[in-house]
Motif scaffolding. Structure first.
Motif, PDB file in Angstrom:
ATOM      1  N   SER A 132       3.762  -2.835  -7.014  1.00 48.56           N
ATOM      2  CA  SER A 132       2.847  -1.862  -6.725  1.00 48.56           C
ATOM      3  C   SER A 132       3.004  -2.071  -5.480  1.00 48.56           C
ATOM      4  CB  SER A 132       1.798  -2.580  -7.255  1.00 48.56           C
ATOM      5  OG  SER A 132       0.767  -3.028  -6.944  1.00 48.56           O
ATOM      6  N   ASP A 133       2.555  -0.364  -5.311  1.00 49.93           N
ATOM      7  CA  ASP A 133       2.939  -0.311  -3.976  1.00 49.93           C
ATOM      8  C   ASP A 133       1.311  -1.061  -2.998  1.00 49.93           C
ATOM      9  OD1 ASP A 133       4.590   2.162  -4.698  1.00 49.93           O
ATOM     10  OD2 ASP A 133       3.123   4.179  -4.609  1.00 49.93           O
ATOM     11  N   TRP A 136       3.400  -4.399  -2.412  1.00 51.32           N
ATOM     12  CA  TRP A 136       3.889  -4.105  -1.293  1.00 51.32           C
ATOM     13  C   TRP A 136       3.410  -3.394   0.099  1.00 51.32           C
ATOM     14  CZ3 TRP A 136       9.124  -4.646  -0.628  1.00 51.32           C
ATOM     15  CH2 TRP A 136       9.890  -4.017   0.701  1.00 51.32           C
ATOM     16  N   ALA A 137       2.640  -3.185  -0.043  1.00 49.38           N
ATOM     17  CA  ALA A 137       1.719  -2.680   1.634  1.00 49.38           C
ATOM     18  C   ALA A 137       1.105  -3.580   1.708  1.00 49.38           C
ATOM     19  CB  ALA A 137       0.389  -1.942   0.914  1.00 49.38           C
TER      20      ALA A 137
END
Length: 180
Positions: A132-133, A136-137
């Motif tokens: 998911s974003d 990833w972040a």
């Protein structure tokens, strides 16, 4: 074992070349290679190609060795791969993993917040084949793009190895660690 190791009499120059990236010459034999590699070299071309990738992840990766081993142990746990678990528990200890870290890879709560992110990211990749974003972040809080790429490929590589080891019937052994 579903697929037995290559018999001694079938070890040849092609097998030797397949193992050259990972093992010193004195270990490129049935006894020195161990069961996992002795099974994989039944297909020397595939083994040679795969070991190039695997050797990068073990020795050339941008990931910190401790993080790499935590990641591999989580894959081994999720895939119920006794061979990976056994060998990477030893490698993990050598890389600085504690008993608590190893227990976290097996499903206990990780004490370190970033370790929880890493373990959750392994789970996400295993379940969805995508991060998911938000994950990833979260990985990006400590890892640069190359490290995050190495992380994703480490999960994929060791998932593939777990499938192969489990399918071929390769279990733990007490032979010298070959790195796989």
């Amino acid at each position: 074992m579903a697929l037995p190791p290559l018999p001694d009499e079938e070890w040849n120059d092609e097998v030797d070349r397949a193992l050259a990236r990972l093992l010193p010459a004195e270990r490129r034999n049935r006894a020195g290679a161990g069961d996992a590699l002795a099974v994989l070299v039944r297909h020397p071309e595939l083994t040679r190609a795969f070991l190039g990738f695997n050797v990068h992840l073990l020795f050339g990766s941008t990931l910190d060795p401790r993080l790499r081993e935590l990641t591999i142990l989580r894959v081994a746990h999720r895939r119920d791969c006794a061979y990976e678990w056994h060998h990477h528990m030893k490698l993990g200890r050598a890389a600085g993993l504690t008993d608590a870290d190893i227990a976290a890879a097996a499903g206990a709560a990780a004490a370190d917040e970033f370790d929880r992110v890493v373990l959750g990211a392994v789970d996400e990749l295993d379940e969805q084949s995508i991060l998911s974003d938000a994950t990833w972040a979260a990985l990006g809080a400590r890892l640069d793009d190359r490290q995050r790429m190495d992380f994703v490929f480490t999960v994929g590589c060791y998932t593939t190895l777990a499938m192969a080891f489990n399918t071929f019937g390769i279990g733990p052994e007490e032979a010298p660690l070959a790195g796989t």
